[in-house]
Design a protein around this motif. Structure first.
Motif, PDB file in Angstrom:
ATOM      1  N   MET A 285       0.845  -1.177   0.000  1.00 18.26           N
ATOM      2  CA  MET A 285       0.000   0.000   0.000  1.00 18.26           C
ATOM      3  C   MET A 285       0.892   1.243   0.000  1.00 18.26           C
ATOM      4  SD  MET A 285      -2.862   1.119   2.783  1.00 18.26           S
ATOM      5  CE  MET A 285      -4.199   0.098   2.245  1.00 18.26           C
ATOM      6  N   THR A 286       0.556   2.228  -0.838  1.00 18.19           N
ATOM      7  CA  THR A 286       1.331   3.456  -0.935  1.00 18.19           C
ATOM      8  C   THR A 286       0.528   4.616  -0.378  1.00 18.19           C
ATOM      9  OG1 THR A 286       2.249   2.620  -2.988  1.00 18.19           O
ATOM     10  CG2 THR A 286       2.619   4.916  -2.501  1.00 18.19           C
ATOM     11  N   PHE A 287       1.179   5.381   0.452  1.00 18.64           N
ATOM     12  CA  PHE A 287       0.543   6.582   0.989  1.00 18.64           C
ATOM     13  C   PHE A 287       1.214   7.789   0.371  1.00 18.64           C
ATOM     14  CE2 PHE A 287      -0.049   3.388   4.270  1.00 18.64           C
ATOM     15  CZ  PHE A 287      -1.412   3.481   4.463  1.00 18.64           C
ATOM     16  N   GLU A 288       0.422   8.617  -0.269  1.00 19.15           N
ATOM     17  CA  GLU A 288       0.976   9.828  -0.855  1.00 19.15           C
ATOM     18  C   GLU A 288       0.867  10.964   0.135  1.00 19.15           C
ATOM     19  OE1 GLU A 288       0.090  10.988  -4.780  1.00 19.15           O
ATOM     20  OE2 GLU A 288      -0.277   8.943  -5.433  1.00 19.15           O
ATOM     21  N   ASP A 289       1.883  11.793   0.112  1.00 14.83           N
ATOM     22  CA  ASP A 289       1.900  12.982   0.955  1.00 14.83           C
ATOM     23  C   ASP A 289       0.970  14.005   0.302  1.00 14.83           C
ATOM     24  OD1 ASP A 289       2.635  14.728   2.933  1.00 14.83           O
ATOM     25  OD2 ASP A 289       4.734  14.886   2.308  1.00 14.83           O
ATOM     26  N   PRO A 290      -0.147  14.363   0.946  1.00 13.47           N
ATOM     27  CA  PRO A 290      -1.068  15.317   0.320  1.00 13.47           C
ATOM     28  C   PRO A 290      -0.423  16.687   0.140  1.00 13.47           C
ATOM     29  CG  PRO A 290      -1.813  14.721   2.537  1.00 13.47           C
ATOM     30  CD  PRO A 290      -0.591  13.925   2.258  1.00 13.47           C
ATOM     31  N   ILE A 291      -0.815  17.341  -0.945  1.00  8.06           N
ATOM     32  CA  ILE A 291      -0.334  18.700  -1.232  1.00  8.06           C
ATOM     33  C   ILE A 291      -1.303  19.681  -0.591  1.00  8.06           C
ATOM     34  CG2 ILE A 291       0.182  20.379  -3.039  1.00  8.06           C
ATOM     35  CD1 ILE A 291       2.123  17.996  -2.929  1.00  8.06           C
ATOM     36  N   ILE A 292      -0.759  20.642   0.135  1.00 11.74           N
ATOM     37  CA  ILE A 292      -1.592  21.645   0.805  1.00 11.74           C
ATOM     38  C   ILE A 292      -1.124  23.036   0.393  1.00 11.74           C
ATOM     39  CG2 ILE A 292      -2.177  20.178   2.773  1.00 11.74           C
ATOM     40  CD1 ILE A 292       0.016  21.617   4.348  1.00 11.74           C
ATOM     41  N   ARG A 293      -2.022  23.988   0.502  1.00  9.14           N
ATOM     42  CA  ARG A 293      -1.716  25.392   0.187  1.00  9.14           C
ATOM     43  C   ARG A 293      -1.653  26.155   1.505  1.00  9.14           C
ATOM     44  NH1 ARG A 293      -1.841  28.136  -4.493  1.00  9.14           N
ATOM     45  NH2 ARG A 293      -2.129  30.368  -4.384  1.00  9.14           N
ATOM     46  N   VAL A 294      -0.485  26.764   1.776  1.00  9.69           N
ATOM     47  CA  VAL A 294      -0.259  27.462   3.044  1.00  9.69           C
ATOM     48  C   VAL A 294       0.536  28.734   2.797  1.00  9.69           C
ATOM     49  CG1 VAL A 294      -0.290  25.346   4.463  1.00  9.69           C
ATOM     50  CG2 VAL A 294       1.864  26.163   3.496  1.00  9.69           C
ATOM     51  N   PRO A 295       0.481  29.683   3.734  1.00  8.80           N
ATOM     52  CA  PRO A 295       1.394  30.823   3.637  1.00  8.80           C
ATOM     53  C   PRO A 295       2.833  30.316   3.769  1.00  8.80           C
ATOM     54  CG  PRO A 295      -0.275  31.191   5.328  1.00  8.80           C
ATOM     55  CD  PRO A 295      -0.404  29.774   4.887  1.00  8.80           C
ATOM     56  N   LEU A 296       3.741  30.947   3.074  1.00  5.63           N
ATOM     57  CA  LEU A 296       5.138  30.531   3.084  1.00  5.63           C
ATOM     58  C   LEU A 296       5.699  30.432   4.496  1.00  5.63           C
ATOM     59  CD1 LEU A 296       7.663  29.845   1.422  1.00  5.63           C
ATOM     60  CD2 LEU A 296       8.097  32.304   1.223  1.00  5.63           C
ATOM     61  N   HIS A 297       5.241  31.292   5.418  1.00  2.00           N
ATOM     62  CA  HIS A 297       5.789  31.263   6.783  1.00  2.00           C
ATOM     63  C   HIS A 297       5.461  29.970   7.525  1.00  2.00           C
ATOM     64  CE1 HIS A 297       1.991  32.098   8.908  1.00  2.00           C
ATOM     65  NE2 HIS A 297       1.738  32.967   7.944  1.00  2.00           N
ATOM     66  N   GLU A 298       4.518  29.175   7.006  1.00  2.00           N
ATOM     67  CA  GLU A 298       4.220  27.883   7.632  1.00  2.00           C
ATOM     68  C   GLU A 298       5.317  26.855   7.354  1.00  2.00           C
ATOM     69  OE1 GLU A 298       1.624  26.650   9.510  1.00  2.00           O
ATOM     70  OE2 GLU A 298       0.569  28.565   9.636  1.00  2.00           O
ATOM     71  N   VAL A 299       6.099  27.078   6.283  1.00  2.00           N
ATOM     72  CA  VAL A 299       7.112  26.096   5.897  1.00  2.00           C
ATOM     73  C   VAL A 299       8.522  26.682   5.814  1.00  2.00           C
ATOM     74  CG1 VAL A 299       5.493  24.574   4.715  1.00  2.00           C
ATOM     75  CG2 VAL A 299       6.595  26.425   3.439  1.00  2.00           C
ATOM     76  N   ALA A 300       8.651  28.001   6.033  1.00  2.00           N
ATOM     77  CA  ALA A 300       9.975  28.631   5.911  1.00  2.00           C
ATOM     78  C   ALA A 300      10.036  29.894   6.772  1.00  2.00           C
ATOM     79  CB  ALA A 300      10.256  28.993   4.452  1.00  2.00           C
ATOM     80  N   HIS A 301      11.237  30.318   7.052  1.00  2.00           N
ATOM     81  CA  HIS A 301      11.431  31.603   7.727  1.00  2.00           C
ATOM     82  C   HIS A 301      12.316  32.476   6.855  1.00  2.00           C
ATOM     83  CE1 HIS A 301      15.522  30.621   9.364  1.00  2.00           C
ATOM     84  NE2 HIS A 301      15.057  29.396   9.255  1.00  2.00           N
ATOM     85  N   GLY A 302      12.417  33.740   7.203  1.00  2.00           N
ATOM     86  CA  GLY A 302      13.170  34.661   6.364  1.00  2.00           C
ATOM     87  C   GLY A 302      14.067  35.566   7.178  1.00  2.00           C
ATOM     88  N   ARG A 303      14.972  36.190   6.468  1.00  2.00           N
ATOM     89  CA  ARG A 303      15.901  37.138   7.074  1.00  2.00           C
ATOM     90  C   ARG A 303      16.140  38.220   6.041  1.00  2.00           C
ATOM     91  NH1 ARG A 303      18.072  39.076  11.490  1.00  2.00           N
ATOM     92  NH2 ARG A 303      20.283  39.398  11.455  1.00  2.00           N
ATOM     93  N   ALA A 304      16.121  39.476   6.464  1.00  2.00           N
ATOM     94  CA  ALA A 304      16.282  40.585   5.526  1.00  2.00           C
ATOM     95  C   ALA A 304      17.462  41.464   5.914  1.00  2.00           C
ATOM     96  CB  ALA A 304      15.007  41.426   5.484  1.00  2.00           C
ATOM     97  N   GLY A 305      18.058  42.071   4.912  1.00  2.00           N
ATOM     98  CA  GLY A 305      19.134  43.022   5.122  1.00  2.00           C
ATOM     99  C   GLY A 305      19.163  43.988   3.955  1.00  2.00           C
ATOM    100  N   ASP A 306      19.852  45.119   4.126  1.00  2.00           N
ATOM    101  CA  ASP A 306      19.852  46.122   3.070  1.00  2.00           C
ATOM    102  C   ASP A 306      21.258  46.603   2.776  1.00  2.00           C
ATOM    103  OD1 ASP A 306      20.003  49.239   4.424  1.00  2.00           O
ATOM    104  OD2 ASP A 306      19.687  47.527   5.750  1.00  2.00           O
TER     105      ASP A 306
END
Length: 126
Positions: free
Chosen positions: A1-22
């Motif tokens: 039996m194969t289980f597929e990882d469902p695709i979900i739509r989320v704001p980017l901050h749910e899966v990543a963080h960021g850092r800014a500089g100028d």
């Protein structure tokens, strides 16, 4: 039996963080996925063109994306987004630190396994 990882739509901050500089009128935003499984889907969706469209309202003239696959992260260099930079802009955020949050609000489609470990509990998913 194969289980597929469902695709979900989320704001980017749910899966990543960021850092800014100028540097003058140029902004750097790094996007770092919490889990490596999010790197490929983010790479497909968070193109330089899409980021340019997100910041076009601020007069951005060019966006370059640098992929850092060994770190599973990205660096975006955004030109002419800081209204002249910290020394000449009347903007309250002359350094552009809050602009990373603008980018992290963008929605992306990722495998559910890419969610940050705390995310399912915040979203009410058990």
């Amino acid at each position: 039996m194969t289980f597929e990882d469902p695709i979900i739509r989320v704001p980017l901050h749910e899966v990543a963080h960021g850092r800014a500089g100028d540097k003058g009128n140029r902004l750097n935003i790094s996007v770092i996925p919490y889990k490596e499984v999010a790197f490929a889907p983010i790479a497909e969706q968070l193109t330089a063109e899409r980021v340019h469209d997100i910041f076009r309202y601020r007069g951005t003239t060019r966006v370059q994306r640098y992929d850092l696959p060994k770190l599973a992260s990205f660096n975006f260099v955004i030109d002419n987004v800081l209204e002249g930079g910290v020394n000449s802009s009347l903007n309250l955020d002359g350094h552009g630190k809050t602009l990373s949050f603008r980018l992290l609000a963008v929605e992306v489609e990722v495998p559910e396994s890419a969610l940050h470990s705390a995310s399912p509990y915040r979203r009410g998913v058990q």
